[in-house]
Design an enzyme around this catalytic site. Structure first.
Site, mmCIF file in Angstrom:
data_model
loop_
_atom_site.group_PDB
_atom_site.id
_atom_site.type_symbol
_atom_site.label_atom_id
_atom_site.label_comp_id
_atom_site.label_asym_id
_atom_site.label_seq_id
_atom_site.Cartn_x
_atom_site.Cartn_y
_atom_site.Cartn_z
ATOM 1 N N LYS A 143 1.673 -9.135 -3.405
ATOM 2 C CA LYS A 143 2.901 -8.349 -3.495
ATOM 3 C C LYS A 143 3.884 -8.751 -2.394
ATOM 4 C CE LYS A 143 0.731 -4.375 -5.716
ATOM 5 N NZ LYS A 143 0.066 -3.099 -5.495
ATOM 6 N N SER A 199 0.144 2.061 -7.484
ATOM 7 C CA SER A 199 0.603 1.452 -6.230
ATOM 8 C C SER A 199 2.124 1.536 -6.077
ATOM 9 C CB SER A 199 0.157 -0.006 -6.151
ATOM 10 O OG SER A 199 0.826 -0.787 -7.111
#
Lengths: 277, 833
Positions: free
Chosen positions: B719, B676
């Site tokens: 996140k 990611s």
């Protein structure tokens, strides 16, 4: 009253080989009375003589195939081994009960009897039936002489049991009442039911019943019944068979030698034979 | 916060459907309505959960439920069920409900007993009886034995028996006496005596009561001696003949006594057994068993009377045991009170707890057992019904799985001890007759276990043909939202919680979406939701409320977050103190804020990290420092390879790339996994190559493909919130934000304060589709598009990169680098050597 003073319990030992039952009972009695235990082994000269005969054979009761000739040395060795074994059994029983003990060997019955049956001794004879011979067994020399020894002889049977029942056979014509009564008092426990079986005219004595009850009461044996008079030996045997007692005590003179032998042969319980002093 | 305030805040973001439908433009900040899909109160047509009916089942688990229904409905061998799914999805509840329904319609199974096998006591015999009648048989046999122990001794004490026994004994005695007596008399007539010796009997010539001395015998005339010898030999032969007959007489006597005992016993036993037989005439096996009991009692009558016994029997002694316990009935399974088929849950599925065990007891220093000490296992109790086991525990328990497979394969329960199973003991023990098994087993476990078993155990697919796969999340729609509300209502009632008002239900549903990490889904892990409801109920109780409102739900969520965020706070604190450096203002070349998710003890939070890149003259390598030090996982390495591929594809078409680049997560001291951050890593590299500084007020998450396209990542909420928390602590400037893949927009279920900040223009969440779009957002410089000749326009990022790479190539051509293989480095593909 002429109370018997038991000074020693003597165990009759011999070639018949069975003393387990006798030792067991004798040691307990000796401990109860706090007297020593003594064993007398009868070497039985008759057997040694037999072994010297040219056609002597023995027949094994457990298996005929094991039958064979009798050898003097072998027999002597067997008797010695038997004596040693019985000595050890008596020693062990005495130690277990914490009493003194002794052991002696005699060549024949007269010498054995004279050494064993002193005044104050009770001779305990193992008269248990061996299983292999069913109910029949040849009597040992000790048993055969039981009625003639003139002292107290206790024939111990392996029928055993702890039934709290004692039969006491008394006769008016004998002089050993006190001895047999004393012996029964010594052998009976507080739980025992004592059946007094009078013979002949004794029952006619008006004070007899009360005297009996009193004597046993003094000995802490409260359960005493004085029964109807019995007529003869057959009557005695029938009554004993019905009572199925643990012990039958009898004056040897009450029934005579033949009567005693018949009783020995036809009863399965312990027998206390008391002769005149 | 009041309910009204909470509701007021609900108005900003969109509903699930609305949020999904609202358009957005990549490269531009998302509107607040796309950051969280709320649960519209208008879609919930009730005031409190009291108005909602219970939901019989789960929402969105139809596939799993159909599988279970099929599994428990098909009464065929091997159609057992393995139900698997994440924990807390209500598997056990659902399985229980379905089994209850199925079991209620089924008849109660029969009873099972073990009784003694009189021919082979080591192999106890099973008996099957109609439901509820095993206990009757057991009680009847117990009563019978008690009666026999009284009645038989009484029978043997009766006068008639004693008389007959006396006759037998007398006959036996007379037989001996007659035989020996006759011999003795015969011998006496011949002056021969019968003497007892230590070895037996002997015959001897007698004179005057004593054995003739040998010397006297020798002096007898020869004919006298010969006569004596002959007489004695003849008598000895007779004596031996009698002795030979003794064993036979004894046997005959024993037989006669035994027959008398049998006759006496038979009268009593038949009378007493008649009552037992009458109660079980319809059961052939039981009648046969009772016949054997009668024969055995007749054979061993003396054990009841105590007669002819060598030793007294001590209570509990082996002799006493074998005497009377052998007539008992060990009721293994008594279904007397059972309604329908049994459902058995075994929490500790060991071998013994599944197939039963044979217990022992100690007496006189030895261990004994018999059929009465066979103890049933879960399979016995579930026979004819259902057995539910936790797969994890089944495998943790010794030999549990093996014993279960053996029973299911053979279709019978064979009770053996562990030492027998492993052949560790050779002592004689019991070998009970196996009991036929008809059971449906439902194993409940994890998906991992299911797939491992399918792969590794060839028996598994044969024995568990039905897989019930529970999903961890369900579709979020108007229909499922309504059902979910009923699910919440059912849970609240089941747990005896206060009713929830509509706003509380809506807030709970939103949290369910957030727990699923997808705004378009709802979590199926009901247990976590129930925990939340319980905590909210507790808060309502403290506040003296009769209902649970949105404020309590919100407070419970906050409380849970606070309890779990110690590590998160520690990271935040260290970043705030610049111990962990994360910049949120200014610009840096070769440095970008990447975002990762830390998961500790089931709690996840986002952690921003500086990702930096350095470039230098080299051989076309991109060095993954995380991998070099064995902290990078394989997927992370794959991401690096992909960005290398992108670099080579875009800038290495005309010649090899003569650079060496290194990438690192700064101040990261643990394992790094996942791809990611690959887009962020590529941005750092592009910045380093181009010399274009990157705005540190932005953070990036997303994975990149070899063509520079941006792909979805996981944990996007955590996140974004992780970076938001840092920015918020330092002060929201309006420039701050996070770049996310467009595919993740649909997943966003951000915290309300993030949504509020976005709505106020203080924080941005910007979807970006390509690397070029991303680098433009990060640097403010156009990326540049190649012209027909493959050249980029002046002033673009790509032009700057191409120029830098060309410079590297020229320098490399002037001074070639020595070849040096490097095992752990990843190359850019075309330039690899």
């Amino acid at each position: 009253m002429n109370e018997p003073k038991i000074k020693r319990v003597v165990i009759a030992c011999g070639a018949h080989g069975d003393i387990d039952i006798a030792v067991r009972g004798a040691a307990v009695l000796a401990a109860r009375w706090r007297v020593p235990l003594h064993g007398v082994f009868l070497m039985d000269e008759n057997l040694l003589r037999l072994a010297m005969l040219p056609f002597s054979r023995h027949v094994s009761l457990s298996a005929p195939e094991l039958s064979g000739t009798l050898e003097v040395d072998e027999l002597r060795n067997l008797l010695s081994a038997l004596a040693a074994s019985m000595r050890r059994a008596i020693e062990a029983a005495a130690k277990h009960e914490g009493i003194d003990w002794s052991f002696a060997e005699r060549r024949d019955l007269p010498s054995a009897a004279s050494g064993a049956v002193a005044e104050g001794d009770i001779l305990v004879v193992d008269a248990g039936a061996r299983p292999f011979s069913g109910s029949w067994r040849p009597r040992s020399l000790w048993e055969g002489a039981a009625g003639d020894l003139g002292a107290m002889v206790l024939l111990r049977r392996n029928e055993g049991g702890e039934r709290p029942c004692i039969a006491l056979v008394l006769d008016a014509g004998t002089a050993a009442h006190d001895r047999v009564l004393g012996a029964v008092r010594a052998l009976a426990g507080p739980q025992d039911q004592v059946h007094v079986l009078p013979l002949g005219d004794l029952a006619a004595d008006a004070g007899f019943r009360e005297a009996m009850l009193r004597q046993f009461e003094l000995a802490s044996v409260p359960n005493v019944s004085v029964e109807h008079p019995l007529l003869d030996l057959a009557d005695v045997r029938n009554r004993i068979a019905r009572l199925n007692p643990r012990l039958v005590a009898i004056e040897t003179s009450a029934l005579g030698q033949e009567g005693v032998q018949a009783l020995v042969a036809n009863t399965w319980c312990d027998l206390l034979l008391v002769g005149a002093a | 916060m009041s309910d009204e305030a909470v509701l007021a805040k609900c108005e900003k973001p969109a509903s699930a459907e609305a949020a999904a439908a609202a358009p957005f433009t990549p490269g531009r900040a998302l509107p607040a309505s796309r950051l969280r899909s709320v649960c519209e109160l208008g879609g919930l047509a009730f005031e409190t959960t009291e108005e909602l009916a219970d939901l019989p089942g789960l929402v969105g688990q139809e596939r799993a439920l159909d599988a279970i229904r099929a599994g428990i409905g098909i009464r065929r061998k091997g159609f057992n069920v393995f139900a698997f799914g994440p924990p807390g999805t209500g598997k056990h509840t659902m399985i229980d409900q379905l089994l209850q329904l199925q079991a209620a319609a089924a008849p109660a199974p029969p009873d099972w007993c073990y009784v003694n096998d009189f021919a082979d006591p080591h192999r106890p015999r099973r008996l099957i009886l109609p439901t509820g009648r095993a206990a009757t048989l057991r009680d009847a046999m117990k009563h019978l034995v008690a009666e026999l122990r009284v009645a038989l001794p009484a029978a043997f004490e009766r006068e008639d028996y004693r008389t007959r026994r006396e006759v037998l004994d007398q006959q036996f005695k007379h037989r001996h006496e007659e035989a020996f007596g006759a011999l003795q008399r015969k011998a006496e007539l011949k002056s021969i005596g019968l003497l007892r010796t230590p070895m037996g009997l002997a015959l001897a010539p007698i004179r005057n009561g004593e054995v003739i001395p040998p010397d006297v015998f020798q002096r007898l005339p020869a004919e006298d001696r010969e006569r004596m010898r002959t007489d004695i030999e003849s008598l000895q032969a007779e004596l031996e003949s009698i002795v030979r007959k003794i064993p036979e007489w004894e046997r005959e006597h024993r037989d006669a006594v035994r027959q008398l005992n049998r006759d006496t016993t038979a009268v009593v036993v038949r009378h007493l057994l008649q009552a037992v037989r009458a109660a079980f005439t319809d059961l052939r096996d039981v009648v046969a068993y009772l016949g054997e009991v009668e024969s055995d009692i007749l054979e061993h009558a003396e054990e009841f009377t105590g007669r002819d016994r060598d030793e007294p029997q001590v209570e509990g002694s082996p002799a006493e045991m074998s005497s009377f316990r052998r007539y008992q009935v060990n009721v293994l399974v008594d279904n007397a009170g059972q309604k329908g088929a049994p459902i058995v849950y075994e929490d500790h599925p060991t071998l013994q707890n599944l197939i039963g065990r044979i217990e022992h007891f100690a007496r006189f220093g030895a261990l004994f057992t018999d059929f009465n000490l066979i103890v049933p296992g879960a399979l016995h109790r579930a026979n004819g019904g259902y057995l539910v086991l936790d797969a994890q525990r089944l495998f943790a328990a010794n030999f549990g799985w093996e014993s279960l497979k053996r029973a299911l394969r053979s279709g019978e329960i064979r009770t053996v001890s562990l030492e027998q199973l492993l052949s560790l003991a050779s002592t004689v023990s019991l070998d009970p007759e196996p009991i036929p098994l008809e059971v449906k087993v439902v194993l409940v476990g994890s998906p991992l276990l299911y797939y491992l078993l399918s792969e590794l155990d060839p028996d598994f697919p044969e024995l568990f043909k039905i897989a019930a796969d529970f999903d961890d999340r369900i579709e979020r729609s108007a229909a499922t939202t309504g059902l979910y509300a009923r699910l919440i209502a059912s849970a609240a009632r089941r747990e005896k919680l206060r009713p929830l008002d509509r706003a509380a239900v809506a807030r709970t549903i939103e949290e369910a979406a957030r727990m699923s990490s997808d705004a378009a889904k709802l979590t199926a892990e009901i247990r976590g939701l129930v925990d939340l409801l319980q905590e909210a109920d507790h808060l309502a109780e403290l506040a003296g409320k009769t209902r649970v409102g949105a404020a309590e739900i919100e407070a419970a969520i906050d409380a849970r977050r606070r309890r779990a965020d110690r590590i998160h706070r520690r990271f935040q604190e260290e970043i705030g103190r610049n111990t962990l450096r994360v910049e949120t203002t200014g610009e840096r070349i070769g440095q970008v804020n990447g975002l990762s998710v830390v998961t500790l003890g089931g709690v996840s939070f986002g952690r921003p990290s500086r990702i930096t890149a350095q470039v230098r003259l080299g051989k076309g390598e991109v060095i993954d420092i995380e991998r070099e030090v064995a902290l990078g996982g394989p997927i992370h390495s794959k991401g690096i390879l992909i960005l290398s591929g992108f670099l080579g594809g875009r800038f290495g078409r005309s010649g090899p790339l003569s650079l060496t680049a290194s990438l690192v997560f700064e101040q990261s001291y643990g394992p790094v996994e996942g791809d990611s951050a690959s887009a962020a890593e590529l941005f750092a590299l592009l910045s380093a190559l181009s010399g274009a500084p990157i705005r540190q007020s932005l953070a990036v998450t997303g994975s990149v493909d070899q063509h520079g396209g941006i792909q979805a990542v996981g944990g996007v909420d955590a996140k974004v919130e992780g970076f938001f928390d840092i920015c918020k602590a330092r002060g929201l400037s309006g420039d701050q934000g996070v770049l996310i893949p467009p595919a993740n927009v649909q997943h966003l279920m951000l915290r309300r304060e993030v949504v509020d900040a976005a709505a106020a223009g203080l924080f941005s969440i910007i979807p970006f589709e390509t690397i070029d779009q991303g680098i433009e957002l990060l640097t403010g410089i156009p990326a540049g598009v190649p012209d027909a000749g493959g050249s980029y326009a002046e002033g673009t990022i790509n032009r700057a990169i191409a120029a830098r790479l060309a410079a590297f190539a020229q320098r490399a051509a002037r001074a070639p680098l020595p070849k040096k293989p490097r095992r752990s480095r990843v190359g850019t593909g075309e330039n690899d050597e």
